[in-house]
Design a protein around this motif. Structure first.
Motif, mmCIF file in Angstrom:
data_model
loop_
_atom_site.group_PDB
_atom_site.id
_atom_site.type_symbol
_atom_site.label_atom_id
_atom_site.label_comp_id
_atom_site.label_asym_id
_atom_site.label_seq_id
_atom_site.Cartn_x
_atom_site.Cartn_y
_atom_site.Cartn_z
ATOM 1 N N UNK A 234 0.816 -1.211 0.000
ATOM 2 C CA UNK A 234 0.000 0.000 0.000
ATOM 3 C C UNK A 234 0.847 1.258 0.000
ATOM 4 N N UNK A 235 1.913 1.246 0.782
ATOM 5 C CA UNK A 235 2.813 2.398 0.827
ATOM 6 C C UNK A 235 3.479 2.612 -0.523
ATOM 7 N N UNK A 236 3.915 1.524 -1.168
ATOM 8 C CA UNK A 236 4.603 1.651 -2.459
ATOM 9 C C UNK A 236 3.684 2.271 -3.510
ATOM 10 N N UNK A 237 2.427 1.854 -3.527
ATOM 11 C CA UNK A 237 1.468 2.401 -4.500
ATOM 12 C C UNK A 237 1.165 3.860 -4.182
ATOM 13 N N UNK A 238 0.972 4.158 -2.902
ATOM 14 C CA UNK A 238 0.695 5.546 -2.510
ATOM 15 C C UNK A 238 1.840 6.463 -2.926
ATOM 16 N N UNK A 239 3.069 6.044 -2.691
ATOM 17 C CA UNK A 239 4.217 6.879 -3.039
ATOM 18 C C UNK A 239 4.322 7.063 -4.548
ATOM 19 N N UNK A 240 4.105 5.991 -5.314
ATOM 20 C CA UNK A 240 4.165 6.102 -6.775
ATOM 21 C C UNK A 240 3.117 7.080 -7.285
ATOM 22 N N UNK A 241 1.902 6.956 -6.782
ATOM 23 C CA UNK A 241 0.824 7.859 -7.220
ATOM 24 C C UNK A 241 1.109 9.300 -6.810
ATOM 25 N N UNK A 258 14.789 -11.129 -6.734
ATOM 26 C CA UNK A 258 15.099 -10.945 -8.145
ATOM 27 C C UNK A 258 14.084 -10.032 -8.808
ATOM 28 N N UNK A 259 14.225 -9.829 -10.126
ATOM 29 C CA UNK A 259 13.293 -8.942 -10.821
ATOM 30 C C UNK A 259 12.469 -9.723 -11.840
ATOM 31 N N UNK A 260 12.109 -10.952 -11.497
ATOM 32 C CA UNK A 260 11.315 -11.781 -12.388
ATOM 33 C C UNK A 260 9.877 -11.321 -12.504
ATOM 34 N N UNK A 261 9.059 -12.120 -13.187
ATOM 35 C CA UNK A 261 7.706 -11.715 -13.552
ATOM 36 C C UNK A 261 6.672 -12.050 -12.481
ATOM 37 N N UNK A 262 7.057 -12.836 -11.474
ATOM 38 C CA UNK A 262 6.096 -13.286 -10.488
ATOM 39 C C UNK A 262 5.579 -12.146 -9.637
ATOM 40 N N UNK A 263 4.271 -12.124 -9.407
ATOM 41 C CA UNK A 263 3.670 -11.126 -8.523
ATOM 42 C C UNK A 263 3.612 -11.714 -7.119
ATOM 43 N N UNK A 264 4.705 -11.651 -6.400
ATOM 44 C CA UNK A 264 4.771 -12.191 -5.055
ATOM 45 C C UNK A 264 4.164 -11.183 -4.081
ATOM 46 N N UNK A 265 4.130 -11.573 -2.797
ATOM 47 C CA UNK A 265 3.596 -10.671 -1.775
ATOM 48 C C UNK A 265 4.457 -9.420 -1.643
ATOM 49 N N UNK A 266 5.710 -9.505 -2.056
ATOM 50 C CA UNK A 266 6.603 -8.351 -1.987
ATOM 51 C C UNK A 266 7.119 -8.036 -3.388
ATOM 52 N N UNK A 267 6.204 -7.735 -4.265
ATOM 53 C CA UNK A 267 6.540 -7.453 -5.662
ATOM 54 C C UNK A 267 6.410 -5.969 -5.949
ATOM 55 N N UNK A 268 7.261 -5.491 -6.863
ATOM 56 C CA UNK A 268 7.182 -4.095 -7.296
ATOM 57 C C UNK A 268 6.126 -3.870 -8.369
ATOM 58 N N UNK A 269 5.457 -4.919 -8.827
ATOM 59 C CA UNK A 269 4.475 -4.749 -9.901
ATOM 60 C C UNK A 269 3.414 -3.696 -9.578
ATOM 61 N N UNK A 270 2.787 -3.734 -8.396
ATOM 62 C CA UNK A 270 1.779 -2.696 -8.114
ATOM 63 C C UNK A 270 2.355 -1.282 -8.163
ATOM 64 N N UNK A 272 5.024 -0.340 -9.885
ATOM 65 C CA UNK A 272 5.355 -0.046 -11.274
ATOM 66 C C UNK A 272 4.103 0.358 -12.051
ATOM 67 N N UNK A 273 2.998 -0.354 -11.831
ATOM 68 C CA UNK A 273 1.757 -0.036 -12.550
ATOM 69 C C UNK A 273 1.178 1.311 -12.126
ATOM 70 N N UNK A 274 1.419 1.685 -10.881
ATOM 71 C CA UNK A 274 0.895 2.964 -10.384
ATOM 72 C C UNK A 274 1.703 4.154 -10.874
ATOM 73 N N UNK A 275 2.999 3.925 -11.141
ATOM 74 C CA UNK A 275 3.856 5.042 -11.558
ATOM 75 C C UNK A 275 3.765 5.235 -13.064
ATOM 76 N N UNK A 276 3.522 6.441 -13.503
ATOM 77 C CA UNK A 276 3.268 6.722 -14.920
ATOM 78 C C UNK A 276 4.518 7.114 -15.705
ATOM 79 N N UNK A 277 5.650 7.235 -15.021
ATOM 80 C CA UNK A 277 6.870 7.648 -15.704
ATOM 81 C C UNK A 277 7.840 6.502 -15.904
ATOM 82 N N UNK A 278 9.108 6.843 -16.138
ATOM 83 C CA UNK A 278 10.163 5.858 -16.343
ATOM 84 C C UNK A 278 10.483 5.171 -15.026
ATOM 85 N N UNK A 279 10.506 3.836 -15.054
ATOM 86 C CA UNK A 279 10.665 3.053 -13.831
ATOM 87 C C UNK A 279 11.923 2.199 -13.914
#
Length: 377
Positions: A234-241, A258-270, A272-279
């Motif tokens: 939640x914090x990661x998404x709030x900060x990105x937005x 690692x930086x694989x494709x899996x959406x784990x409980x501690x994934x940067x995917x949310x 990344x999806x919330x941030x609209x710029x270069x990631x």
């Protein structure tokens, strides 16, 4: 076709004696890792005299420090590289011996970092972190201004931009994470309040040097130096937005593993999806993992640390799928200006050694064969 989107991570190396960058060896270190058009991020660089908690880390709050950075920056520019300065404050990850007049380190709260020991200023022993004192509200404004001035100083030293270090349990992260921040004023409590310090720094720095010269580094899932949060995703998404409002050059997120494709409980995917710029993603990744992160859209750039440290020509090695040098952890934070710093071999040096060995093998074989025949005769 594989596109190499590789960034040199900011790596603390503890070779800037008494907070002064050392052009005699740092210029070579960064130039070795420069390719034309490539982005390098300099090691964490202090914003003021209370910033330090590691031995011999650089600063950028004095004119002497700025002048020392200039030839280092020039060495990167001469090879066509783009060079950013990472600006930071360690907060509670410090000891009174680093602080002016032996004062207590500062933080968001008075909670002591008990998860790790730190080295003393001359690297002559490890000690527990000192108990910090929480910054007063009027002091927070002064620290925000110190980040602003550090960014201006970086530009005047020749850097192309700055990265604001908001990760890994250091001062900004100590405000962001509710495992440390127990304030009851406007800088504590809700995510919005805990993010206020970071937001004020971003506003000050972008207004000073322009948003297109500013990146931010965050590590929502890192527990470094006891920096935990009850709702890291939640914090990661709030900060990105929140950071979307500032049109930053980039946001870097540090992956839990690692930086694989899996959406784990501690994934940067949310995030990344919330941030609209270069990631950017910082992770313990190899070439294939990094390429896959770019291919699947999880990252626009991949930031490499230890592999780049040990392979100054990492870009070339990745492009050729060549073997990599092993890194030596024992020299990561030593103060030696050469060993473990500028003495890692380039690919052509390794190949040359192999060719030299091959060159003499046939002759040695002929001698052995001749001796064998002579014995028989």
């Amino acid at each position: 076709m594989k596109f190499l989107r590789i960034v040199l991570a900011p790596l603390t190396r503890c070779r800037s004696y008494h907070t002064i960058p050392q052009p005699s060896h740092a210029a070579l270190y960064y130039a070795q890792r420069t390719t034309r058009g490539g982005l390098l991020i300099a090691e964490a660089t202090g914003i003021n005299e209370t910033s330090n908690g590691y031995p011999h880390t650089p600063g950028i709050w004095t004119q002497e420090q700025m002048e020392a950075w200039k030839p280092i920056v020039k060495a990167v520019h001469d090879k066509g590289g783009v060079f950013f300065c990472q600006i930071w404050h360690v907060g509670r990850v410090s000891h009174a011996s680093y602080q002016p007049n032996g004062a207590a380190p500062v933080s968001s709260s008075s909670q002591t970092c008990t998860s790790d020991k730190i080295y003393l200023p001359q690297a002559d022993g490890a000690v527990e972190c000192s108990t910090p004192r929480p910054l007063e509200i009027h002091e927070i404004a002064e620290y925000v201004d110190d980040f602003r001035k550090a960014a201006r100083n970086a530009i005047e030293a020749g850097f192309d931009g700055v990265e604001i270090h908001g990760a890994h349990g250091f001062l900004i992260d100590q405000f962001l994470k509710d495992g440390i921040n127990d304030r009851s004023d406007k800088y504590g409590g809700s995510m919005e309040n805990r993010a206020r310090f970071l937001v004020e720094i971003v506003e000050a720095v972008t207004e000073e040097i322009g948003a297109d010269r500013v990146g931010v580094k965050l590590s929502p899932f890192s527990h470094s130096y006891g920096a935990t949060d009850s709702d890291a995703t939640g914090l990661s998404v709030f900060l990105a937005e929140t950071l979307n409002r500032y049109n930053l050059l980039y946001l870097m997120g540090v992956e839990a593993s690692g930086c694989g494709d899996e959406e784990s409980a501690e994934s940067l995917w949310p995030m990344r999806k919330a941030f609209k710029g270069t990631f950017f993603i910082g992770a313990s990744a190899g070439a294939e993992e990094g390429h896959e992160a770019v291919r699947n859209g999880k990252a626009d750039m991949v930031v490499y640390g230890r592999l780049f440290l040990a392979n100054p020509d990492l870009v070339k090695r990745f492009a050729l799928n060549a073997p990599l040098n092993d890194y030596n952890r024992d020299t990561f934070y030593s103060q030696d200006p050469v060993v473990g710093y500028t003495d890692y071999p380039f690919l052509e040096d390794v190949e040359s050694q192999r060719l030299d060995a091959t060159k003499y093998t046939p002759l040695n074989t002929k001698i052995a064969e001749f001796c064998s025949r002579a014995t028989v005769l």
